[in-house]
Design a protein around this motif. Structure first.
Motif, PDB file in Angstrom:
ATOM      1  N   GLN A  45       0.835  -1.200   0.000  1.00  0.00           N
ATOM      2  CA  GLN A  45       0.000   0.000   0.000  1.00  0.00           C
ATOM      3  C   GLN A  45       0.870   1.250   0.000  1.00  0.00           C
ATOM      4  O   GLN A  45       0.575   2.231  -0.680  1.00  0.00           O
ATOM      5  CB  GLN A  45      -0.938   0.023   1.217  1.00  0.00           C
ATOM      6  N   GLY A  74       3.166   1.548  -3.471  1.00  0.00           N
ATOM      7  CA  GLY A  74       2.447   1.609  -4.745  1.00  0.00           C
ATOM      8  C   GLY A  74       2.289   0.277  -5.455  1.00  0.00           C
ATOM      9  O   GLY A  74       1.642   0.196  -6.500  1.00  0.00           O
ATOM     10  N   ASP A 132      -1.455  -0.749  -5.806  1.00  0.00           N
ATOM     11  CA  ASP A 132      -2.134  -0.003  -6.865  1.00  0.00           C
ATOM     12  C   ASP A 132      -1.744  -0.533  -8.244  1.00  0.00           C
ATOM     13  O   ASP A 132      -2.589  -0.670  -9.132  1.00  0.00           O
ATOM     14  CB  ASP A 132      -1.809   1.487  -6.779  1.00  0.00           C
ATOM     15  N   LYS A 133      -0.458  -0.850  -8.422  1.00  0.00           N
ATOM     16  CA  LYS A 133       0.023  -1.380  -9.704  1.00  0.00           C
ATOM     17  C   LYS A 133      -0.636  -2.723 -10.011  1.00  0.00           C
ATOM     18  O   LYS A 133      -1.091  -2.965 -11.134  1.00  0.00           O
ATOM     19  CB  LYS A 133       1.538  -1.525  -9.677  1.00  0.00           C
ATOM     20  N   LEU A 188      -3.532  -3.920  -8.799  1.00  0.00           N
ATOM     21  CA  LEU A 188      -4.965  -3.748  -9.048  1.00  0.00           C
ATOM     22  C   LEU A 188      -5.224  -3.112 -10.411  1.00  0.00           C
ATOM     23  O   LEU A 188      -6.157  -3.505 -11.117  1.00  0.00           O
ATOM     24  CB  LEU A 188      -5.604  -2.927  -7.927  1.00  0.00           C
ATOM     25  N   GLU A 189      -4.407  -2.150 -10.792  1.00  0.00           N
ATOM     26  CA  GLU A 189      -4.559  -1.519 -12.106  1.00  0.00           C
ATOM     27  C   GLU A 189      -4.318  -2.539 -13.222  1.00  0.00           C
ATOM     28  O   GLU A 189      -5.058  -2.579 -14.204  1.00  0.00           O
ATOM     29  CB  GLU A 189      -3.594  -0.349 -12.239  1.00  0.00           C
TER      30      GLU A 189
END
Length: 112
Positions: free
Chosen positions: A76, A79, A82-83, A85-86
């Protein structure tokens, strides 16, 4: 009603594996690094089922709750989460698995 999750399939892991960070460098003595698949299984189990970390199942496909919780916090912050999930969203979109005309989050449905 909470979701059900029994661990990533080999096909799902084949998609996620290239997105994972390199294994951390081992510093001195101690336990070896838990494989990323086990860490992901445990994190996804908590997120999908909505259960508490203390209730994480024990078995071959699961990481320890302390290691998994620690890596979730690291990912979290740096990053990585986020990477991941994207990338998952992009793959799902390209495979036609996301219908942007019908969205749902936390039980709330929205139709454009």
């Amino acid at each position: 009603m909470p979701g059900k999750f029994e661990g990533l399939t080999d096909a799902q892991w084949d998609i996620l594996k290239p997105l994972m960070p390199l294994d951390p460098i081992k510093r001195g003595k101690g336990k070896p690094h838990t494989p990323w698949k086990k860490i992901c299984n445990t994190i996804f189990w908590v997120l999908i089922t909505g259960a508490r970390w203390v209730d994480v199942p024990i078995g071959q496909q699961w990481g320890s709750r302390s290691a998994s919780h620690r890596w979730l916090g690291v990912w979290q912050t740096d990053g990585t989460l986020d990477k991941l999930l994207e990338s998952i969203r992009e793959i799902a979109f390209l495979e036609g698995l996301i219908d942007w005309n019908r969205l749902a989050t936390d039980g709330f449905f929205f139709r454009r």
